[in-house]
Design a protein around this motif. Sequence first.
Motif, mmCIF file in Angstrom:
data_model
loop_
_atom_site.group_PDB
_atom_site.id
_atom_site.type_symbol
_atom_site.label_atom_id
_atom_site.label_comp_id
_atom_site.label_asym_id
_atom_site.label_seq_id
_atom_site.Cartn_x
_atom_site.Cartn_y
_atom_site.Cartn_z
ATOM 1 N N LYS A 1 46.472 71.613 69.964
ATOM 2 C CA LYS A 1 47.617 71.270 70.791
ATOM 3 C C LYS A 1 48.030 69.832 70.469
ATOM 4 C CE LYS A 1 49.144 71.391 75.554
ATOM 5 N NZ LYS A 1 48.764 71.607 76.945
ATOM 6 N N TRP A 2 47.029 69.007 70.192
ATOM 7 C CA TRP A 2 47.303 67.621 69.807
ATOM 8 C C TRP A 2 46.116 67.120 69.002
ATOM 9 C CZ3 TRP A 2 45.814 62.480 72.078
ATOM 10 C CH2 TRP A 2 46.676 61.446 71.642
ATOM 11 N N TRP B 1 43.158 54.925 76.072
ATOM 12 C CA TRP B 1 44.465 55.585 76.130
ATOM 13 C C TRP B 1 44.406 56.975 75.499
ATOM 14 C CZ3 TRP B 1 47.309 57.006 71.757
ATOM 15 C CH2 TRP B 1 48.611 57.475 72.000
ATOM 16 N N ARG C 1 44.592 60.620 77.414
ATOM 17 C CA ARG C 1 45.695 61.485 77.003
ATOM 18 C C ARG C 1 45.169 62.845 76.528
ATOM 19 N NH1 ARG C 1 51.261 60.055 74.656
ATOM 20 N NH2 ARG C 1 51.415 61.474 72.913
ATOM 21 N N ILE D 1 46.349 66.404 78.047
ATOM 22 C CA ILE D 1 47.014 67.416 77.221
ATOM 23 C C ILE D 1 46.204 68.709 77.179
ATOM 24 C CG2 ILE D 1 47.701 67.973 74.841
ATOM 25 C CD1 ILE D 1 48.438 64.956 74.552
ATOM 26 N N ARG E 1 50.177 74.804 78.967
ATOM 27 C CA ARG E 1 49.346 75.858 78.387
ATOM 28 C C ARG E 1 48.150 75.153 77.759
ATOM 29 N NH1 ARG E 1 51.085 80.405 73.914
ATOM 30 N NH2 ARG E 1 49.006 81.291 73.653
ATOM 31 N N PHE F 1 51.224 61.417 82.666
ATOM 32 C CA PHE F 1 52.621 61.593 82.269
ATOM 33 C C PHE F 1 52.801 61.263 80.792
ATOM 34 C CE2 PHE F 1 56.848 59.919 81.439
ATOM 35 C CZ PHE F 1 57.645 60.926 81.948
ATOM 36 N N ILE F 2 53.496 62.137 80.093
ATOM 37 C CA ILE F 2 53.884 61.863 78.707
ATOM 38 C C ILE F 2 55.349 62.257 78.598
ATOM 39 C CG2 ILE F 2 53.550 62.533 76.295
ATOM 40 C CD1 ILE F 2 50.598 63.119 77.018
ATOM 41 N N ARG F 3 56.193 61.332 78.185
ATOM 42 C CA ARG F 3 57.627 61.619 78.299
ATOM 43 C C ARG F 3 58.067 62.774 77.402
ATOM 44 N NH1 ARG F 3 60.934 56.674 75.259
ATOM 45 N NH2 ARG F 3 60.070 57.098 73.191
ATOM 46 N N SER F 4 57.360 62.978 76.292
ATOM 47 C CA SER F 4 57.777 64.027 75.356
ATOM 48 C C SER F 4 57.112 65.371 75.646
ATOM 49 C CB SER F 4 57.433 63.597 73.932
ATOM 50 O OG SER F 4 56.034 63.369 73.821
ATOM 51 N N TYR F 5 56.396 65.464 76.781
ATOM 52 C CA TYR F 5 55.575 66.643 77.032
ATOM 53 C C TYR F 5 55.706 67.063 78.482
ATOM 54 C CZ TYR F 5 51.107 68.964 78.175
ATOM 55 O OH TYR F 5 50.142 69.804 78.626
ATOM 56 N N ILE F 6 56.026 68.333 78.693
ATOM 57 C CA ILE F 6 56.202 68.825 80.062
ATOM 58 C C ILE F 6 54.930 69.535 80.499
ATOM 59 C CG2 ILE F 6 57.586 70.323 81.539
ATOM 60 C CD1 ILE F 6 59.949 69.431 79.956
ATOM 61 N N ASP G 1 54.615 78.718 78.671
ATOM 62 C CA ASP G 1 54.983 78.310 77.313
ATOM 63 C C ASP G 1 56.309 78.969 76.927
ATOM 64 O OD1 ASP G 1 55.307 77.955 74.622
ATOM 65 O OD2 ASP G 1 53.326 78.701 74.046
#
Lengths: 570, 105
Positions: free
Chosen positions: A130-131, A143, A147, A151, A156, A182-187, A307
Amino acid sequence: MKQEQMTGSQILLETLMAEGVDTIFGYPGGSIMPVYDKLYDYKDKLRHILVRHEQGAIHAAQGYARTKGFPGTVIVTSGPGATNVLTGVADAMVDSTPVVVIAGQVSSTLLGTDAFQETDLIGMTNPITKWSYQIRKTEDIAWAVSRAYFIASTGRPGPVVLDFTKDAQVGKAEFKYEKCNFIRSYISKPVVDESKIDEAVKMLDASVRPFVVYGQGILQSGAEKELAALLEKGDIPAGSTLLGLSALASDNPHFKGMLGMHGSIASNVMSQQADLILAVGMRFDDRVTGKLDTYCKDAKVIHIDIDPSELGKNVPVDLGIVADAKDALSRIVAKMARKDRKAWLNSDKHCNEVELQKVIIPETKGTADTINPGEVVATVAEVCGQDAIILTDVGQNQMLGARYSRFKRSRSFISSGGLGTMGFGIPATIGAKVAAPDRKVCLFVGDGGFQMTIQELGTIMQEQLGVKLVLLNNNWLGNVRQWQELFFKERYSATRMINPDFEKIAQAYGIERVLVEKREDLRPAVERMFADDKPFILDVHITEANMVFPMVPPGKPVSDIMLNAKEWYK
Amino acid sequence: MEKEKHYIITAYTENQVGLLSTVAGLFTRRSINIDALRVFPSGIPGVHKFVVKTTTSEVKVRSIILNLEKKVDVIKAFCYVDNEDFNKELKDVSDYIKEREALCK
Ligand SMILES: Cc1ncc(C[n+]2csc(CCOP(=O)(O)OP(=O)(O)O)c2C)c(N)n1
Ligand SMILES: [Mg+2]
């Protein structure tokens, strides 16, 4: 006031603890030694389970994660340590299992030089995580690790790999931890579109023959109650994917069994008869749908998944809702009409009668000289009071374990679904027992899969974990043998196995093992197995040429169901 | 076979090492040829922009867009047919980022 400086290794361990980690599955080596050295000081706070092969670490972490609903943690060295976890990472990706793998890496100054035990881990894990992220600076550790857990466990869920260079491990920095949420590019949690809920309610209320198909998303969002409430309120039948099993109690009157290739006749037939399919937290795998263009042709389809890329991927949908399953289901339950659909709900009598007579009784109430694997699974279900966590490996043992186990509690079935990884069983069972020491934890495994990760018996011995390993021993790669018998003209290419003396193996590891060859010995042996909380191997010599039925042959509609090698469901 | 067309796919991403291979990998895995590729600062501070020209089917493009957005470090992805102006979304993305960041506080 200036804060004290810590080494990167200590920052890692402090961050893990801040994230709520209590257990690490791992294996040391050169590029991760600073972390292992620091771990020595954290012995009392972080439990480290030394596996015997890194594949064991990742599968154990998966078993742990799926039992607890909290990410499993793996620490391994670079190079071979890291490549040894790849199978489990790929497995966790398709089965949406939250795990965080921290792998050592050579110093950042050596990257790209083919240094000893350097591999391009990020390159290799990119498509199966996923990352993935390479930590090259000590300041980045807190950090990146926070994160990683955010994630892995939200949205999902899935695997995250952190490639952790040695210089970052030994470097010093202030420990500045801030929990990532919170991650701005990830919901991480989609906002539900209420108008779509209204539309779903409208479609559901108008439906005469609705059928719910659900998957692991129910377990992961904790939507078991909401699902049961929806089925009850609308008199709606439901079928589960392999990974969704145990979300509903086995005796729930709305539960029609497992879907797909070796699923129940009722759930496959009803999904073809339905006028509305409500799919929740599942992904329409080909093992579930059979031949796609014949699947649910006459039904409208509502698909709820967190997803967005799953909606419409395999099965065209009339209404797609991007949502957390619990969130969506609770809104639907609140708005839907109470309906009497008893006639439809109970229209599966014929299916069940045929399955009982033609499949279940012959499999679980054997009369031949040899014991059927289904008898073993059914006996375990009886003896353990439907209260154990059941795991399976892959193959016939898996399908029979799934078919004949019975569940009262959620999160009680763990198996490698999407990847179908043989060798998953033993280590995943270790992880499940570590996560739930107070529960009975029982594995069904074939003689093939047992030998794929057999070395983890050493871990079981060292940790004295009370896992119950039920070896369904048929001297074959049974699942492949079945396909050869049915679809390859009985040409048994490379599926016969000469097995070792499992008694000697068990003895070598100091694990009690009981051999069962006769039917009358089965139940007493299973009772013996559950009589205490010690490691145990139950080696059952089962019918060699046994086959798993019912079966929807690959590429056929799910209503084309074989009852045995000669008969089809009518 | 579904009809193939020329498409332009754009993606706005965080500035992370390795994203190029992530993006390229999504195409490779679906055996979609990349006809042209450009990566550059988008104009929004800290945000990169990928522009990919490709020839493929609508189903595959849809899958690419959804799977691009599924990647943690991808902010938004868009798709255009042939010669449409693919810069018009810049303002939308910038607004979207502001909206997202407001949620953090
Ligand atoms: C790692 C891996 N290799 C190969 C396969 C293909 N495969 C699926 S089931 C199976 C046979 C399993 O045999 P066994 O473990 O004895 O279980 P049984 O089917 O006999 O219960 C094989 C080889 C697989 N799923 N995973
Ligand atoms: Mg076997």
